[in-house]
Design a protein around this motif. Structure first.
Motif, mmCIF file in Angstrom:
data_model
loop_
_atom_site.group_PDB
_atom_site.id
_atom_site.type_symbol
_atom_site.label_atom_id
_atom_site.label_comp_id
_atom_site.label_asym_id
_atom_site.label_seq_id
_atom_site.Cartn_x
_atom_site.Cartn_y
_atom_site.Cartn_z
ATOM 1 N N MET A 198 55.764 64.871 14.738
ATOM 2 C CA MET A 198 56.854 64.669 13.795
ATOM 3 C C MET A 198 56.557 63.427 12.967
ATOM 4 S SD MET A 198 59.941 62.807 13.097
ATOM 5 C CE MET A 198 61.160 63.183 11.840
ATOM 6 N N LEU A 199 56.457 63.593 11.653
ATOM 7 C CA LEU A 199 56.293 62.462 10.747
ATOM 8 C C LEU A 199 57.665 61.986 10.298
ATOM 9 C CD1 LEU A 199 53.369 63.726 8.471
ATOM 10 C CD2 LEU A 199 53.239 61.894 10.187
ATOM 11 N N PHE A 200 57.901 60.685 10.434
ATOM 12 C CA PHE A 200 59.186 60.105 10.041
ATOM 13 C C PHE A 200 58.949 59.018 9.006
ATOM 14 C CE2 PHE A 200 62.322 56.618 10.907
ATOM 15 C CZ PHE A 200 63.398 57.229 10.283
ATOM 16 N N HIS A 201 59.582 59.150 7.852
ATOM 17 C CA HIS A 201 59.486 58.173 6.772
ATOM 18 C C HIS A 201 60.779 57.377 6.739
ATOM 19 C CE1 HIS A 201 59.347 57.212 2.227
ATOM 20 N NE2 HIS A 201 58.539 56.380 2.850
ATOM 21 N N SER A 231 60.886 73.081 10.446
ATOM 22 C CA SER A 231 60.953 71.758 9.830
ATOM 23 C C SER A 231 61.385 71.974 8.388
ATOM 24 C CB SER A 231 59.587 71.063 9.887
ATOM 25 O OG SER A 231 59.653 69.765 9.318
ATOM 26 N N VAL A 232 62.571 71.472 8.043
ATOM 27 C CA VAL A 232 63.176 71.745 6.737
ATOM 28 C C VAL A 232 63.312 70.446 5.951
ATOM 29 C CG1 VAL A 232 65.164 72.700 5.511
ATOM 30 C CG2 VAL A 232 64.455 73.683 7.709
ATOM 31 N N VAL A 233 62.933 70.482 4.680
ATOM 32 C CA VAL A 233 63.116 69.331 3.790
ATOM 33 C C VAL A 233 63.800 69.816 2.507
ATOM 34 C CG1 VAL A 233 61.147 68.057 4.699
ATOM 35 C CG2 VAL A 233 60.813 69.602 2.756
ATOM 36 N N PHE A 234 64.516 68.892 1.871
ATOM 37 C CA PHE A 234 65.146 69.142 0.573
ATOM 38 C C PHE A 234 64.348 68.377 -0.467
ATOM 39 C CE2 PHE A 234 68.713 68.263 -2.532
ATOM 40 C CZ PHE A 234 68.821 69.579 -2.972
ATOM 41 N N TYR A 235 63.801 69.106 -1.444
ATOM 42 C CA TYR A 235 62.863 68.507 -2.388
ATOM 43 C C TYR A 235 63.095 69.077 -3.777
ATOM 44 C CZ TYR A 235 58.288 67.380 -4.506
ATOM 45 O OH TYR A 235 57.276 66.936 -5.323
ATOM 46 N N THR A 253 55.246 69.812 10.912
ATOM 47 C CA THR A 253 56.210 68.797 10.498
ATOM 48 C C THR A 253 56.028 68.547 9.008
ATOM 49 O OG1 THR A 253 56.984 66.516 10.824
ATOM 50 C CG2 THR A 253 54.638 66.917 11.131
ATOM 51 N N ALA A 254 57.117 68.299 8.310
ATOM 52 C CA ALA A 254 57.069 68.032 6.873
ATOM 53 C C ALA A 254 58.007 66.886 6.555
ATOM 54 C CB ALA A 254 57.455 69.271 6.076
#
Length: 577
Positions: free
Chosen positions: A143-146, A57-61, A100-101
């Motif tokens: 899976m968290l979805f915003h 689970s990859v995020v750009f922050y 999940t992130a």
């Protein structure tokens, strides 16, 4: 890519400004990478001794990427999707599967199957706090979805029988709002990619349905789901589309979304989709070894694209070859082609020693599931590849195997030291790569040379292994030849099974000088987004189709000099019943 010390031969001095740091070096001038991603894959905490990382689970922050993985003893961060630094933490349940992130309210929120939600505004620190002690419901593969309107949803499911489900959560408390709804389930009679087995042969057993992930784009919601099982080469993400986060969802025509059933390492399932700083979409997914244990896995990163009709697809063509990391927005898959070709496939090999069942040829057969092993882990065990002619060598990938290891967990003394030399006459050798002082664990070490060298022979010599024997699943040499690319594939035919519409049989005449073929296919002649790469064969069975759709096929031929794109496209109609 994790670097240590790179030495360019004296006769070809080219200072490349490499400085050893926490990654082993500063950012290299030339930015390419090669799957599997070269992470510090941890040895698992039980036996048999083997490495694992999966379910990214990859995020750009705040200008950096953060990758959260199953059972990896921490998470990773990168500024360029190439160099990854491990962050350890005592605050997260890092031994849980399928994290999940999501980025919300200037923080990263994290969740795993223990129902707790964690958050941090300082992910580099490894410090997290509990945002919600429990979401009030057990969720496997959550899976968290915003959404763009601020609303939050939870999707989950991990079963060969039960569907993927979804529910809205309160954006502040993460408690459920309303009723849970069923989103989708499998139908492996009609959907070939949902069938079990390495090549989607299996109809008797239902596939494992898992790994839900949602991407919103142009007022539509694209839901990925993983099938048929993480241990299979056919591990893939299918896709459904809706105009609402909780559905109803309809099967996308282009399916599966991500699929890589062959090559050096196969599998493109249970992952996440994210955007980089230029707006490019990327898919980080799970790749399979699954020899010592079914959960022996790695991570791959592939570009993803929306075409002008809203078709969303991950591009896995030549997906384990070196690719230039883009520094701008890509239009489509044509902007993401191999930087170099493979020079070492099935080339003659010499070794210092070998053990039964792990012969020298297995180091160059393009199969991560097999490997050569020396008789010991002693210094000076070596392997030599004869490329059979002189090529411009631009990069290497050294894939180590765990033969006879007893390691568990992670320790500071787990790393490899070695040197790579090259020659044109097998008499005079020059150092190509010097890892004699390396202290970074890099089991899939990818080295871009910065400047090509002309070489026929490449030899790797062991200096230190962390445990067990000196073993290599792939000494992969990349570069370019100066000869001709193969000619067009001739006598190409495709026949659809009259009973099983998910199955087609392809036959062709081998192209002179070709080492392999990339079968491209899709739902229209201008949407050949699927890739099925094979070596040294003249036929292929594909079982991953939607039996209710027409398909179009073409075949590219490739060798060390490049790729000849197929110019003949064959239409195969669905079977009318």
């Amino acid at each position: 890519m994790i670097c240590s010390k790179l030495i360019i031969p004296v006769k070809r001095i080219a200072f490349v400004g490499l400085i050893i740091s926490m990654f082993g070096c500063s950012k290299p001038k030339h930015q390419s990478f090669c799957n599997p991603v070269n992470l510090r894959y941890r040895f698992q905490l039980d036996h048999p001794s083997r490495r694992e990382a999966a379910d990214p689970s990859v995020v750009f922050y705040k200008g950096a990427y953060y990758m959260f993985l199953s059972k990896s003893g921490g998470y990773y961060t990168s500024e360029n999707l190439i160099d990854w630094k491990l962050i350890t933490t005592e605050d997260l349940p890092i031994e849980e599967y399928a994290p999940t992130a999501v980025v919300m309210r200037d923080s990263i929120f994290f969740m795993a199957i223990n129902q707790k939600v964690y958050k941090t505004a300082l992910p580099e620190s490894g410090q997290w706090e509990v945002a919600q002690d429990s979401v009030g419901m057990r969720s496997l593969d959550p899976m968290l979805f915003h959404d763009t309107n601020g609303r939050v949803y939870l999707y989950h499911g991990l079963s060969p029988r039960l569907p993927i489900r979804g529910i809205e959560l309160d954006a502040q408390t993460f408690k459920p709002i309303g009723d849970e709804v069923e989103i989708l389930n499998t139908d492996n009679k009609l959907h070939g990619w949902e069938r079990t087995g390495d090549y989607n042969f299996g109809l008797k057993k239902r596939p494992y349905l898992e790994g839900a992930f949602v991407t919103s784009h142009n007022d539509k919601y694209y839901m990925q789901y993983s099938v048929p099982g993480t241990q299979f080469k056919s591990y893939a993400d299918g896709m459904y589309v809706s105009e609402n986060p909780l559905g109803p969802y309809q099967l996308a025509q282009h399916n599966p979304f991500s699929y890589k059933p062959e090559g050096f390492i196969a599998g493109a399932g249970h992952g996440s989709t994210f955007q980089d700083e230029y707006g490019n979409y990327w898919y980080a997914g799970t790749m399979t070894i699954s020899v010592k244990n079914s959960l022996e896995r790695r991570v791959g990163i592939f570009p993803a694209f929306f075409d002008e009709d809203g078709v969303f697809y991950a591009y896995t063509g030549f997906g384990d070859y070196p690719h230039q990391m883009p520094a701008k927005k890509m239009k489509d898959y044509k902007d993401y082609q191999p930087k170099w070709m493979l020079l070492s496939y099935n080339k003659p090999v010499e070794v210092s020693s070998e053990v039964d069942g792990h012969a020298k040829e297995l180091a160059v057969n393009e199969d991560v599931r097999t490997y050569w092993s020396a008789a010991s882990g002693n210094r000076e065990e070596w392997l030599l590849v004869d490329l059979e002619e002189t090529y411009d060598v631009g990069a290497l990938q050294v894939n180590f195997a765990e033969q006879g290891t007893s390691l568990v967990g992670r320790a500071e003394d787990i790393y490899y030291q070695y040197k790579v030399e090259y020659s044109n006459d097998k008499k005079i050798w020059e150092v190509l790569v010097d890892k004699s002082e390396n202290t970074i664990d890099a089991p899939h070490d990818y080295i871009e040379l910065g400047k090509t060298v002309k070489a026929r022979y490449v030899r790797i010599t062991n200096l230190k292994v962390p445990d067990g024997k000196f073993a290599i699943s792939g000494l992969r040499v990349f570069g370019k030849g100066t000869g001709a690319v193969p000619p067009a594939v001739e006598n190409f035919s495709v026949v659809r099974d009259s009973v099983d519409g998910c199955h087609v049989k392809l036959n062709w005449e081998k192209a002179e000088e070709a080492i392999g073929y990339n079968v491209r296919y899709g739902i229209s002649p201008d949407k050949l987004y699927h890739n099925y790469q094979v070596y040294n064969v003249d036929s292929l069975d594909v079982y991953s189709l939607n039996s209710e759709l027409d398909y179009y096929f073409t075949i590219d031929a490739f060798n060390e000099n490049g790729i000849f794109e197929g110019d003949k496209v064959i239409k195969i109609q669905k079977i009318k019943k």
